[in-house]
Write a protein that holds these residues in place. Structure first.
Motif, PDB file in Angstrom:
ATOM      1  N   ALA A  87       9.619   5.075  -1.237  1.00 22.11           N
ATOM      2  CA  ALA A  87       8.696   4.310  -0.389  1.00 22.11           C
ATOM      3  C   ALA A  87       9.345   3.816   0.904  1.00 22.11           C
ATOM      4  CB  ALA A  87       8.094   3.150  -1.169  1.00 22.11           C
ATOM      5  N   PRO A  88      10.545   3.211   0.886  1.00 21.81           N
ATOM      6  CA  PRO A  88      11.151   2.801   2.158  1.00 21.81           C
ATOM      7  C   PRO A  88      11.547   3.974   3.048  1.00 21.81           C
ATOM      8  CG  PRO A  88      12.114   1.573   0.357  1.00 21.81           C
ATOM      9  CD  PRO A  88      11.271   2.655  -0.247  1.00 21.81           C
ATOM     10  N   THR A  89      11.786   5.133   2.467  1.00 20.93           N
ATOM     11  CA  THR A  89      12.124   6.308   3.269  1.00 20.93           C
ATOM     12  C   THR A  89      10.877   6.879   3.926  1.00 20.93           C
ATOM     13  OG1 THR A  89      13.931   6.770   1.736  1.00 20.93           O
ATOM     14  CG2 THR A  89      13.277   8.546   3.195  1.00 20.93           C
ATOM     15  N   ILE A  90       9.728   6.749   3.261  1.00 23.74           N
ATOM     16  CA  ILE A  90       8.479   7.260   3.819  1.00 23.74           C
ATOM     17  C   ILE A  90       8.068   6.457   5.046  1.00 23.74           C
ATOM     18  CG2 ILE A  90       6.001   7.497   3.361  1.00 23.74           C
ATOM     19  CD1 ILE A  90       6.768   8.158   0.457  1.00 23.74           C
ATOM     20  N   GLU A  91       8.156   5.143   4.961  1.00 21.56           N
ATOM     21  CA  GLU A  91       7.751   4.263   6.068  1.00 21.56           C
ATOM     22  C   GLU A  91       8.836   3.203   6.294  1.00 21.56           C
ATOM     23  OE1 GLU A  91       5.520   3.784   9.108  1.00 21.56           O
ATOM     24  OE2 GLU A  91       4.698   5.054   7.549  1.00 21.56           O
ATOM     25  N   PRO A  92       9.959   3.576   6.941  1.00 20.43           N
ATOM     26  CA  PRO A  92      11.085   2.635   7.068  1.00 20.43           C
ATOM     27  C   PRO A  92      10.799   1.435   7.968  1.00 20.43           C
ATOM     28  CG  PRO A  92      11.550   4.674   8.246  1.00 20.43           C
ATOM     29  CD  PRO A  92      10.252   4.870   7.522  1.00 20.43           C
ATOM     30  N   LYS A  93       9.804   1.514   8.842  1.00 20.14           N
ATOM     31  CA  LYS A  93       9.511   0.389   9.728  1.00 20.14           C
ATOM     32  C   LYS A  93       8.903  -0.799   8.974  1.00 20.14           C
ATOM     33  CE  LYS A  93       8.927   3.271  13.740  1.00 20.14           C
ATOM     34  NZ  LYS A  93       8.006   3.895  14.659  1.00 20.14           N
TER      35      LYS A  93
ATOM     36  N   GLY B 270       9.298   9.625 -12.385  1.00 27.86           N
ATOM     37  CA  GLY B 270       8.456   9.789 -11.205  1.00 27.86           C
ATOM     38  C   GLY B 270       8.168   8.470 -10.508  1.00 27.86           C
ATOM     39  N   VAL B 271       7.910   7.432 -11.298  1.00 26.84           N
ATOM     40  CA  VAL B 271       7.684   6.103 -10.719  1.00 26.84           C
ATOM     41  C   VAL B 271       8.955   5.617 -10.032  1.00 26.84           C
ATOM     42  CG1 VAL B 271       7.281   3.683 -11.330  1.00 26.84           C
ATOM     43  CG2 VAL B 271       5.797   5.464 -12.236  1.00 26.84           C
ATOM     44  N   SER B 272      10.098   5.880 -10.637  1.00 25.28           N
ATOM     45  CA  SER B 272      11.369   5.474 -10.053  1.00 25.28           C
ATOM     46  C   SER B 272      11.630   6.179  -8.729  1.00 25.28           C
ATOM     47  CB  SER B 272      12.511   5.775 -11.024  1.00 25.28           C
ATOM     48  OG  SER B 272      12.311   5.101 -12.234  1.00 25.28           O
ATOM     49  N   VAL B 273      11.391   7.467  -8.695  1.00 25.78           N
ATOM     50  CA  VAL B 273      11.555   8.208  -7.441  1.00 25.78           C
ATOM     51  C   VAL B 273      10.565   7.703  -6.403  1.00 25.78           C
ATOM     52  CG1 VAL B 273      11.320  10.492  -6.363  1.00 25.78           C
ATOM     53  CG2 VAL B 273      12.561  10.261  -8.500  1.00 25.78           C
ATOM     54  N   GLY B 274       9.356   7.373  -6.827  1.00 27.11           N
ATOM     55  CA  GLY B 274       8.362   6.836  -5.905  1.00 27.11           C
ATOM     56  C   GLY B 274       8.774   5.491  -5.320  1.00 27.11           C
ATOM     57  N   LEU B 275       9.360   4.629  -6.142  1.00 21.56           N
ATOM     58  CA  LEU B 275       9.829   3.339  -5.653  1.00 21.56           C
ATOM     59  C   LEU B 275      10.957   3.493  -4.646  1.00 21.56           C
ATOM     60  CD1 LEU B 275       9.886   1.004  -8.774  1.00 21.56           C
ATOM     61  CD2 LEU B 275       8.652   0.632  -6.654  1.00 21.56           C
TER      62      LEU B 275
ATOM     63  N   TYR C 170      15.923  -2.467  -0.003  1.00 17.40           N
ATOM     64  CA  TYR C 170      14.836  -2.145  -0.926  1.00 17.40           C
ATOM     65  C   TYR C 170      15.206  -0.956  -1.801  1.00 17.40           C
ATOM     66  CZ  TYR C 170      11.605  -5.332   1.379  1.00 17.40           C
ATOM     67  OH  TYR C 170      10.997  -6.444   1.866  1.00 17.40           O
ATOM     68  N   GLU C 171      15.802   0.055  -1.202  1.00 12.22           N
ATOM     69  CA  GLU C 171      16.190   1.239  -1.977  1.00 12.22           C
ATOM     70  C   GLU C 171      17.247   0.888  -3.012  1.00 12.22           C
ATOM     71  OE1 GLU C 171      15.291   4.467   1.544  1.00 12.22           O
ATOM     72  OE2 GLU C 171      17.281   3.593   1.358  1.00 12.22           O
ATOM     73  N   LEU C 172      18.183   0.026  -2.660  1.00 17.82           N
ATOM     74  CA  LEU C 172      19.213  -0.397  -3.599  1.00 17.82           C
ATOM     75  C   LEU C 172      18.603  -1.172  -4.760  1.00 17.82           C
ATOM     76  CD1 LEU C 172      22.636  -0.915  -3.460  1.00 17.82           C
ATOM     77  CD2 LEU C 172      21.667  -3.194  -3.478  1.00 17.82           C
ATOM     78  N   ILE C 173      17.714  -2.114  -4.461  1.00 15.22           N
ATOM     79  CA  ILE C 173      17.090  -2.930  -5.512  1.00 15.22           C
ATOM     80  C   ILE C 173      16.180  -2.081  -6.394  1.00 15.22           C
ATOM     81  CG2 ILE C 173      15.441  -4.805  -5.916  1.00 15.22           C
ATOM     82  CD1 ILE C 173      16.676  -6.146  -3.388  1.00 15.22           C
ATOM     83  N   PHE C 174      15.330  -1.257  -5.777  1.00 13.78           N
ATOM     84  CA  PHE C 174      14.437  -0.406  -6.563  1.00 13.78           C
ATOM     85  C   PHE C 174      15.227   0.601  -7.395  1.00 13.78           C
ATOM     86  CE2 PHE C 174      10.872  -0.961  -3.237  1.00 13.78           C
ATOM     87  CZ  PHE C 174      10.476  -2.134  -3.839  1.00 13.78           C
TER      88      PHE C 174
ATOM     89  N   ARG D  84       0.821  -1.202   0.000  1.00  9.64           N
ATOM     90  CA  ARG D  84       0.000   0.000   0.000  1.00  9.64           C
ATOM     91  C   ARG D  84       0.863   1.264   0.000  1.00  9.64           C
ATOM     92  NH1 ARG D  84      -3.939  -0.906   4.377  1.00  9.64           N
ATOM     93  NH2 ARG D  84      -4.638  -2.528   2.969  1.00  9.64           N
ATOM     94  N   VAL D  85       1.908   1.279   0.828  1.00  9.80           N
ATOM     95  CA  VAL D  85       2.812   2.435   0.882  1.00  9.80           C
ATOM     96  C   VAL D  85       3.545   2.597  -0.445  1.00  9.80           C
ATOM     97  CG1 VAL D  85       4.906   3.322   1.970  1.00  9.80           C
ATOM     98  CG2 VAL D  85       3.094   2.384   3.378  1.00  9.80           C
ATOM     99  N   ALA D  86       4.021   1.486  -1.012  1.00 11.24           N
ATOM    100  CA  ALA D  86       4.723   1.551  -2.292  1.00 11.24           C
ATOM    101  C   ALA D  86       3.794   2.033  -3.408  1.00 11.24           C
ATOM    102  CB  ALA D  86       5.317   0.193  -2.643  1.00 11.24           C
ATOM    103  N   ALA D  87       2.570   1.537  -3.439  1.00 13.49           N
ATOM    104  CA  ALA D  87       1.613   1.963  -4.475  1.00 13.49           C
ATOM    105  C   ALA D  87       1.275   3.439  -4.337  1.00 13.49           C
ATOM    106  CB  ALA D  87       0.344   1.125  -4.396  1.00 13.49           C
ATOM    107  N   PHE D  88       1.069   3.906  -3.103  1.00 14.89           N
ATOM    108  CA  PHE D  88       0.778   5.323  -2.892  1.00 14.89           C
ATOM    109  C   PHE D  88       1.953   6.183  -3.350  1.00 14.89           C
ATOM    110  CE2 PHE D  88       1.341   9.064  -0.200  1.00 14.89           C
ATOM    111  CZ  PHE D  88       0.205   9.772  -0.541  1.00 14.89           C
TER     112      PHE D  88
END
Length: 109
Positions: A48-54, A40-45, A62-66, A5-9
């Motif tokens: 996403a882990p920075t928005i909700e790191p927990k 934009g999609v790339s920046v969003g991907l 995740y950031e490295l792979i995305f 959900r966080v990644a899609a948002f």
């Protein structure tokens, strides 16, 4: 499921914001819209882990792979071959790994 959900948002928000600005100023240039929307999609991907790191354990992986996937996708989008995709993946992975340092400075257009 909350991770998805966080990644899609994040993807919809950043991809939509980047695409909307491109549509407003460069309407009719569909190649530019695809490139800006992909960015934009790339920046969003990556964001996403920075928005909700927990939710994303460990977030740097995740950031490295995305980032690597986004770099490869953008390298292929320019259509110059597999070498560009490989270099794009390498650069994208580095940018993804360093995302916690630069993502807070990205301004939405």
């Amino acid at each position: 499921m909350p991770k998805l959900r966080v990644a899609a948002f994040s993807i919809l928000f950043f991809g939509g914001a980047f695409s909307a600005v491109s549509l407003m100023f460069y309407f009719g240039d569909w190649q530019r819209l695809a490139l800006v929307g992909s960015a934009g999609v790339s920046v969003g991907l990556v964001a996403a882990p920075t928005i909700e790191p927990k939710l994303f354990k460990p977030p740097w992986a995740y950031e490295l792979i995305f980032g690597a996937l986004a770099g490869a996708m953008l390298g292929l989008e320019f259509g110059v071959g597999a070498e560009a995709a490989g270099i794009g993946a390498l650069l994208g992975g580095v940018l993804g790994y360093l995302a916690p340092y630069w993502i807070k400075h990205v301004t939405i257009p």
